[in-house]
Design an enzyme around this catalytic site. Sequence first.
Site, PDB file in Angstrom:
ATOM      1  N   THR A   7       0.851  -1.189   0.000  1.00  0.00           N
ATOM      2  CA  THR A   7       0.000   0.000   0.000  1.00  0.00           C
ATOM      3  C   THR A   7       0.881   1.231   0.000  1.00  0.00           C
ATOM      4  O   THR A   7       2.098   1.133   0.112  1.00  0.00           O
ATOM      5  CB  THR A   7      -0.928   0.024   1.227  1.00  0.00           C
ATOM      6  OG1 THR A   7      -1.972   0.938   0.981  1.00  0.00           O
ATOM      7  CG2 THR A   7      -0.197   0.412   2.491  1.00  0.00           C
ATOM      8  N   GLY A 162       1.007   5.527  -7.405  1.00  0.00           N
ATOM      9  CA  GLY A 162       0.173   4.524  -8.062  1.00  0.00           C
ATOM     10  C   GLY A 162       0.627   4.203  -9.473  1.00  0.00           C
ATOM     11  O   GLY A 162       0.408   3.099  -9.972  1.00  0.00           O
ATOM     12  N   CYS A 165       4.350   2.136  -8.425  1.00  0.00           N
ATOM     13  CA  CYS A 165       4.392   0.973  -7.535  1.00  0.00           C
ATOM     14  C   CYS A 165       3.283  -0.011  -7.896  1.00  0.00           C
ATOM     15  O   CYS A 165       2.106   0.354  -7.900  1.00  0.00           O
ATOM     16  CB  CYS A 165       4.236   1.441  -6.081  1.00  0.00           C
ATOM     17  SG  CYS A 165       4.171   0.073  -4.903  1.00  0.00           S
ATOM     18  N   THR A 168       0.276  -0.428  -5.429  1.00  0.00           N
ATOM     19  CA  THR A 168      -0.498   0.774  -5.125  1.00  0.00           C
ATOM     20  C   THR A 168      -1.426   1.070  -6.291  1.00  0.00           C
ATOM     21  O   THR A 168      -0.996   1.074  -7.442  1.00  0.00           O
ATOM     22  CB  THR A 168       0.457   1.973  -4.901  1.00  0.00           C
ATOM     23  OG1 THR A 168       1.346   1.660  -3.826  1.00  0.00           O
ATOM     24  CG2 THR A 168      -0.309   3.238  -4.566  1.00  0.00           C
TER      25      THR A 168
END
Length: 178
Positions: A7, A162, A165, A168
């Site tokens: 996350t 986002g 990664c 994410t």
Amino acid sequence: MEQYHGTTIVSVRRGNQVALGGDGQVTLGNIVMKGSARKVRAIYDGKVLVGFAGATADAFSLLDRFEAKLQKHQGNLLRSAVDLAKDWRTDRALRHLEAMLIVADREATLVITGNGDVLDPEGGIAAIGSGGSYAQSAAKALMENTDLAPRDVVEKSLRIAGELCIYTNTNFVIETLE
């Protein structure tokens, strides 16, 4: 047994405003199990923001314990964080929990780790999780080069994380305090 993980959580503080946001992806190994998890919350009657990264069940356990510490210490963020970190470090069962927390109120932002650390981040920016480094770098650049509000900095930082990664996504939950 494989753990749920991955996350990005980021917090930005500017002036009398603080924002804390996170993405919604929960990953088990290389499989996305859920894309809309809520890893950021306002607690203690909306006076404290908390975001968590790491093993999901562990993070929820720590969140419950942190809320209890806030009640015990009448909302004192630092005392509650230190008390949780002390328990986390010394308790045999808690010692094995794999998660991290960012907590914030109107005065402070803190990162709490399982090593017993309670860190006050520099520059009003904190980030944890698999995409934390990307989000923190983006937030730092935005804070130094724009006048964006903390909420906007958090959103743009999460979007960049986002895109970089794989753990994410771009389904964000962002909470603010003013």
